[in-house]
Write an enzyme that holds these catalytic residues in place. Structure first.
Site, PDB file in Angstrom:
ATOM      1  CE  LYS A 117      -3.934  -2.261   1.610  1.00 28.11           C
ATOM      2  NZ  LYS A 117      -3.375  -3.611   1.554  1.00 28.11           N
TER       3      LYS A 117
HETATM    4  C1  LIG Z   1      -4.104  -4.450   1.090  1.00 30.94           C
HETATM    5  C2  LIG Z   1      -3.413  -5.728   0.605  1.00 30.94           C
HETATM    6  C3  LIG Z   1      -4.017  -6.909  -0.245  1.00 30.94           C
HETATM    7  C4  LIG Z   1      -5.169  -6.547  -1.041  1.00 30.94           C
HETATM    8  O1  LIG Z   1      -4.975  -5.513  -1.767  1.00 30.94           O
HETATM    9  P1  LIG Z   1      -6.542  -5.112  -2.650  1.00 30.94           P
HETATM   10  O2  LIG Z   1      -6.024  -4.094  -3.358  1.00 30.94           O
HETATM   11  O3  LIG Z   1      -7.569  -4.828  -1.485  1.00 30.94           O
HETATM   12  O4  LIG Z   1      -7.125  -6.194  -3.542  1.00 30.94           O
HETATM   13  C5  LIG Z   1      -3.161  -8.066  -0.349  1.00 30.94           C
HETATM   14  N1  LIG Z   1      -1.959  -8.352   0.255  1.00 30.94           N
HETATM   15  C6  LIG Z   1      -1.499  -7.183   1.147  1.00 30.94           C
HETATM   16  C7  LIG Z   1      -0.255  -7.571   1.693  1.00 30.94           C
HETATM   17  C8  LIG Z   1      -2.308  -6.086   1.372  1.00 30.94           C
HETATM   18  O5  LIG Z   1      -1.616  -5.133   2.206  1.00 30.94           O
END
Ligand SMILES: *Cc1c(COP(=O)(O)O)cnc(C)c1O
Length: 403
Positions: A117
């Site tokens: 993120k």
């Molecule tokens: C947020 C996150 C996801 C999911 O991603 P989306 O964009 O919500 O589908 C998967 N793996 C990790 C490590 C994350 O932080």
């Protein structure tokens, strides 16, 4: 480039908006999500011209198409400040590691909080500060986190002028690592609020605030949640970067396996494909919370109740409904907002919808998506297997994708 709502295009409910007008907004006034009026498309020759660019140059080439009302020199400086070696550990930002012939790991979690993120959130922090500064405005960000989003948001917004962050987390329920990441921040614009409850209690508080438009306006409250279009857009860049790193020529195709929760990451892959990037398949990987796997296999979208959402060893994918999913269905419907409105009406009244027998069913089959689901035992076996074979330790979310 202007933006419309997935539920209002052509109805005059929400006139097309420039990027900076949708940047700080959550849902559109009609309950839909902001989407670009169209996706820019790159020809093979244009793709070839993008191939030698570094991450920052590539980000500018792609994001200037979407963030069209930010003057190019300003956007360049925001991007140059965000995607640095100091921030992401290498000039590649998202380095590609070859594990086997035809098999690569795109490393997207080398940012300040080691969550993927960071890639979007670090840019969002600089974008928010820039737009707020231009408008001489301030913003109070209220959010809820179970672990990944909170640290990523706080490390993106710490010390930013005009922005304060109030982050709700369930007391004693985050990992010690993420608790330490958040609670050790001493910046005067960061406020951590631990709630005696579970993540959903935090989320409910944020939703209650979100539903009170007058309160939100009075206290200038915004969010950084995963439906923010700028976050999706920022993630498009590493699909291009990963593609170029894995190929030598534009006639080669690449598939991406994407551990999915709120459908933000894989949606960015879908947009990259729509922009002309030669993506063969997008593999939507879920854990035991398999609402997306069920949809891509059957065409049936069945939102889970909170009580049906299980806590797993890949907790960032523990979702009952995928908030970005509506943008994909809007594309499936060919941008027909009336269809989206009807389907989400069914979500409200019946808890889901089924595309079987509708014109969207055939388009879903042609969209290039496949899906799968893993269990905790699968993830443990996968982590062990990848370590034995390649000497790399992957995390449980990556293991979902790998599986
Ligand atoms: C947020 C996150 C996801 C999911 O991603 P989306 O964009 O919500 O589908 C998967 N793996 C990790 C490590 C994350 O932080």
């Amino acid at each position: 480039m202007h933006y419309v709502s997935t539920r209002g295009a052509g109805f005059g409910d929400a006139p097309p908006q420039p990027f900076s007008a949708i940047l700080l907004e959550g849902l559109a006034p009609d309950g839909g999500l902001a989407v670009p009026e169209s996706y820019p498309r790159f020809s093979a020759a244009e793709l070839n011209a993008l191939r030698p660019l570094n991450y920052r140059e590539l980000a500018l080439a792609i994001l200037s198409r979407y963030f069209a009302d930010i003057p190019a020199p300003d956007l360049k400086s925001l991007i140059d400040r965000t995607y640095t070696k100091a921030n992401f550990g290498s000039e590649d930002i998202t380095p590609l590691r070859k594990l086997d012939d035809g098999l690569y790991l795109l490393r997207v979690s080398n940012g300040p909080t080691l969550a993927f993120k960071d890639i979007a959130m670090q840019l969002l922090g600089n974008l928010f500060e820039y737009v707020l500064g231009r408008e001489r405005a301030t913003l109070n960000i209220v959010g809820a986190t179970s672990g990944d989003t909170g640290p990523a948001a706080e490390y993106a917004m710490r010390g930013k002028r005009g922005i304060s962050v109030f982050m709700l987390s369930p007391l004693g329920k985050m990992s010690p690592f993420q608790t330490a990441q958040m609670f050790s921040l001493a910046d005067s614009n960061i406020f951590n609020i631990a709630i005696g409850g579970v993540f959903d209690d935090c989320q409910d508080l944020v939703k209650t605030i979100g539903a009170d438009a007058a309160f939100k306006r009075k206290y200038r409250i915004g969010t950084v949640n995963s439906i923010n279009w700028a976050r999706v857009a920022a993630q498009i860049v590493y699909y291009f970067k990963g593609y170029f790193a894995a190929t030598a020529h534009e006639d080669e195709e690449v598939s991406f396996a994407v551990p999915s929760g709120n459908f933000g990451n894989v949606l960015a892959g879908h947009v990259a494909k729509e922009m002309g990037l030669p993506i063969r398949r997008l593999i939507v990987a879920t854990n035991e919370n398999d609402v997306l796997d069920e949809f891509f296999k059957s065409g049936r979208y069945r939102v889970r109740k909170t009580a049906e959402t299980v806590t797993t060893s890949s907790p960032s994918m523990d979702i009952s409904k995928a908030s970005n999913f509506e943008r994909f269905v809007y594309d499936l419907a060919g941008g027909d907002a009336a269809v989206v409105r009807d389907l989400w009406q069914q979500v409200e009244t019946r808890g889901g919808f089924d595309l079987a027998g509708t014109p969207l069913e055939a388009r879903l089959r042609d969209a290039g998506f496949v899906s799968g689901r893993s269990t905790h035992a699968d993830r443990i076996a996968t982590i062990r297997d990848v370590h034995n074979r390649y000497g790399v330790v992957i995390d449980p979310h990556t293991a979902d994708g790998w599986r």
